[in-house]
Design a protein around this motif. Sequence first.
Motif, PDB file in Angstrom:
ATOM      1  N   LEU A  10      44.566  39.471  77.563  1.00 26.11           N
ATOM      2  CA  LEU A  10      44.182  38.135  76.779  1.00 26.11           C
ATOM      3  C   LEU A  10      44.275  38.203  75.225  1.00 26.11           C
ATOM      4  N   ASP A  11      44.031  39.458  74.476  1.00 29.96           N
ATOM      5  CA  ASP A  11      44.020  39.567  72.821  1.00 29.96           C
ATOM      6  C   ASP A  11      45.568  39.440  72.712  1.00 29.96           C
ATOM      7  N   GLN A  12      46.601  40.149  73.337  1.00 30.53           N
ATOM      8  CA  GLN A  12      48.061  39.960  73.397  1.00 30.53           C
ATOM      9  C   GLN A  12      48.325  38.565  73.262  1.00 30.53           C
ATOM     10  N   LEU A  13      47.755  37.777  74.346  1.00 31.28           N
ATOM     11  CA  LEU A  13      48.371  36.458  74.622  1.00 31.28           C
ATOM     12  C   LEU A  13      47.952  35.646  73.442  1.00 31.28           C
ATOM     13  N   LEU A  14      46.918  35.787  72.923  1.00 32.23           N
ATOM     14  CA  LEU A  14      46.397  35.059  71.987  1.00 32.23           C
ATOM     15  C   LEU A  14      47.161  35.454  70.608  1.00 32.23           C
ATOM     16  N   ALA A  15      47.230  36.798  70.453  1.00 29.86           N
ATOM     17  CA  ALA A  15      48.316  36.933  69.106  1.00 29.86           C
ATOM     18  C   ALA A  15      49.705  36.287  69.242  1.00 29.86           C
ATOM     19  N   ASP A  16      50.234  36.432  70.317  1.00 23.49           N
ATOM     20  CA  ASP A  16      51.516  35.908  70.451  1.00 23.49           C
ATOM     21  C   ASP A  16      51.670  34.460  70.372  1.00 23.49           C
ATOM     22  N   ALA A  17      50.684  33.665  70.591  1.00 19.09           N
ATOM     23  CA  ALA A  17      50.605  32.231  70.535  1.00 19.09           C
ATOM     24  C   ALA A  17      50.154  31.701  69.129  1.00 19.09           C
ATOM     25  N   GLN A  18      49.618  32.672  68.485  1.00 16.81           N
ATOM     26  CA  GLN A  18      49.416  32.354  66.972  1.00 16.81           C
ATOM     27  C   GLN A  18      50.812  32.444  66.189  1.00 16.81           C
ATOM     28  N   ALA A  19      51.225  33.461  66.579  1.00 18.66           N
ATOM     29  CA  ALA A  19      52.507  33.923  65.800  1.00 18.66           C
ATOM     30  C   ALA A  19      53.695  32.666  66.131  1.00 18.66           C
ATOM     31  N   GLU A  29      59.899  22.759  68.703  1.00 20.70           N
ATOM     32  CA  GLU A  29      59.449  24.232  68.724  1.00 20.70           C
ATOM     33  C   GLU A  29      58.034  24.189  69.008  1.00 20.70           C
ATOM     34  N   VAL A  30      57.483  23.209  68.525  1.00 20.12           N
ATOM     35  CA  VAL A  30      55.874  23.318  68.715  1.00 20.12           C
ATOM     36  C   VAL A  30      55.670  22.715  70.529  1.00 20.12           C
ATOM     37  N   GLU A  31      56.442  21.787  71.001  1.00 19.77           N
ATOM     38  CA  GLU A  31      56.401  21.697  72.448  1.00 19.77           C
ATOM     39  C   GLU A  31      56.894  22.789  73.175  1.00 19.77           C
ATOM     40  N   ALA A  32      57.975  23.447  72.941  1.00 18.06           N
ATOM     41  CA  ALA A  32      58.165  24.405  73.571  1.00 18.06           C
ATOM     42  C   ALA A  32      56.884  25.596  73.625  1.00 18.06           C
ATOM     43  N   ALA A  33      56.558  26.015  72.485  1.00 18.43           N
ATOM     44  CA  ALA A  33      55.151  26.931  72.273  1.00 18.43           C
ATOM     45  C   ALA A  33      54.178  26.357  73.355  1.00 18.43           C
ATOM     46  N   ARG A  34      53.947  25.090  73.300  1.00 21.79           N
ATOM     47  CA  ARG A  34      52.776  24.492  74.257  1.00 21.79           C
ATOM     48  C   ARG A  34      53.194  24.996  75.793  1.00 21.79           C
ATOM     49  N   SER A  79      46.460  22.570  68.565  1.00 15.84           N
ATOM     50  CA  SER A  79      46.232  21.328  67.663  1.00 15.84           C
ATOM     51  C   SER A  79      46.386  21.450  66.119  1.00 15.84           C
ATOM     52  N   SER A  80      45.962  22.518  65.641  1.00 17.96           N
ATOM     53  CA  SER A  80      46.563  22.691  64.157  1.00 17.96           C
ATOM     54  C   SER A  80      47.639  22.488  63.786  1.00 17.96           C
ATOM     55  N   ALA A  81      48.739  23.167  64.832  1.00 23.43           N
ATOM     56  CA  ALA A  81      50.085  23.000  64.527  1.00 23.43           C
ATOM     57  C   ALA A  81      50.639  21.440  64.689  1.00 23.43           C
ATOM     58  N   LYS A  82      49.994  20.698  65.743  1.00 25.38           N
ATOM     59  CA  LYS A  82      50.594  19.598  65.697  1.00 25.38           C
ATOM     60  C   LYS A  82      49.863  18.568  64.541  1.00 25.38           C
ATOM     61  N   GLU A  83      48.864  18.816  64.034  1.00 22.35           N
ATOM     62  CA  GLU A  83      48.398  18.074  63.062  1.00 22.35           C
ATOM     63  C   GLU A  83      49.348  18.430  61.765  1.00 22.35           C
ATOM     64  N   THR A  84      49.627  19.733  61.546  1.00 22.12           N
ATOM     65  CA  THR A  84      50.560  19.929  60.502  1.00 22.12           C
ATOM     66  C   THR A  84      51.736  19.386  60.477  1.00 22.12           C
ATOM     67  N   LEU A  85      52.447  19.129  61.781  1.00 23.91           N
ATOM     68  CA  LEU A  85      53.587  18.515  61.997  1.00 23.91           C
ATOM     69  C   LEU A  85      53.473  16.942  61.745  1.00 23.91           C
ATOM     70  N   ASP A  86      52.427  16.339  62.065  1.00 22.33           N
ATOM     71  CA  ASP A  86      52.233  14.993  61.827  1.00 22.33           C
ATOM     72  C   ASP A  86      52.128  14.713  60.597  1.00 22.33           C
TER      73      ASP A  86
END
Length: 340
Positions: A10-19, A29-34, A79-86
């Motif tokens: 789980l820790d590795q999953l969270l780190a990969d997602a944040q990066a 790119e945001v949609e692909a990460a989602r 959500s943070s990445a989406k708001e930054t994009l908007d």
Amino acid sequence: MSLANLLSELDQLLADAQARFSAAGGANEVEAARVEFLGAKSGRLKAAQKLLGAVPPPEKPAAGKRFNEVKQALEAVFSSAKETLDSSADGAAQGPAFDITVPDARARLGRLHPLTQTIGDMKEIMGRLGFSVADGPEVEDEWHNFEALNIPGDHPARDPLENFYLSAARTATGSPLLLRSQTSTVQIRVMEQTRPPVRIVSMGRVYRPDTADATHYPMFHQIEGLLIDRHVTMADLKSVLRLFAMSYFGGDDVHIRFRPSFFPFTEPSVEVDMSWNDAWIEMGGAGMVDPAVLSAVGYDPDQFTGFAFGLGVERVCARRHNVADIREFYKNDVRFLRQF
């Protein structure tokens, strides 16, 4: 699977997602990460949820708590990445930020044409002398343009070559129509409907087939003055014109000179010259209203007399502003008009 291994996953999953979300530079790119991390069918979080079933029962509460924490963290990162994009898209659409320290670009203001200014000044001056403004049509019949003004049918002023007749328009009686050659037509219309005393000025366009030169134009503006009352004399005419000239040009160094002339609708008739700054200039015609004109509108010439004058607005305006050629007023050259 042990609890320790699950927590590590789980820790590795969270780190990969944040990066991954931090590196996303656009909507795709945001949609692909989602889809990769939060996808409902094949997302990595969904895969990690399936591992909860392999954790020993005593350790499941701790495993479930950490899974929920990672899930909320992933959703927050998304959500943070989406708001930054908007916000980036809104900023691009709105253009650069408003800078209150940048000097304002001064808007260019228009102004009235010098002839319009002159007409306004004339109305104001004549109003102070007790004259009211009257208007009339620019397309006239022969009665108001000629006959009522004591211009008979054989007079040269009625020659078709001296007027703008309208070939396609006639009165109900078949009389031809024409563009008025003088604003004297307005005084006839006013006198037909008004009993003396009459004190009016009319201003507007008149039309004559003159060759355009420094002092003539086929279409020009005229101010016509008319005063009808008892005991009106040429002295009254000269006084009114001098008061007008002094008010318009300013100061007492303005003089009026009459030269004998002839107009069918005035008797006697004079040419009016005005002197200003030691120079004489012809301004128009004037005279005492001919008794035949008074009779034509139903006035008794034994009881009433009056004077009339007609001045060219272009000439008056040009004289005041030292313009040598009245054609300059019609070139619409902004460099010329801007000075008034």
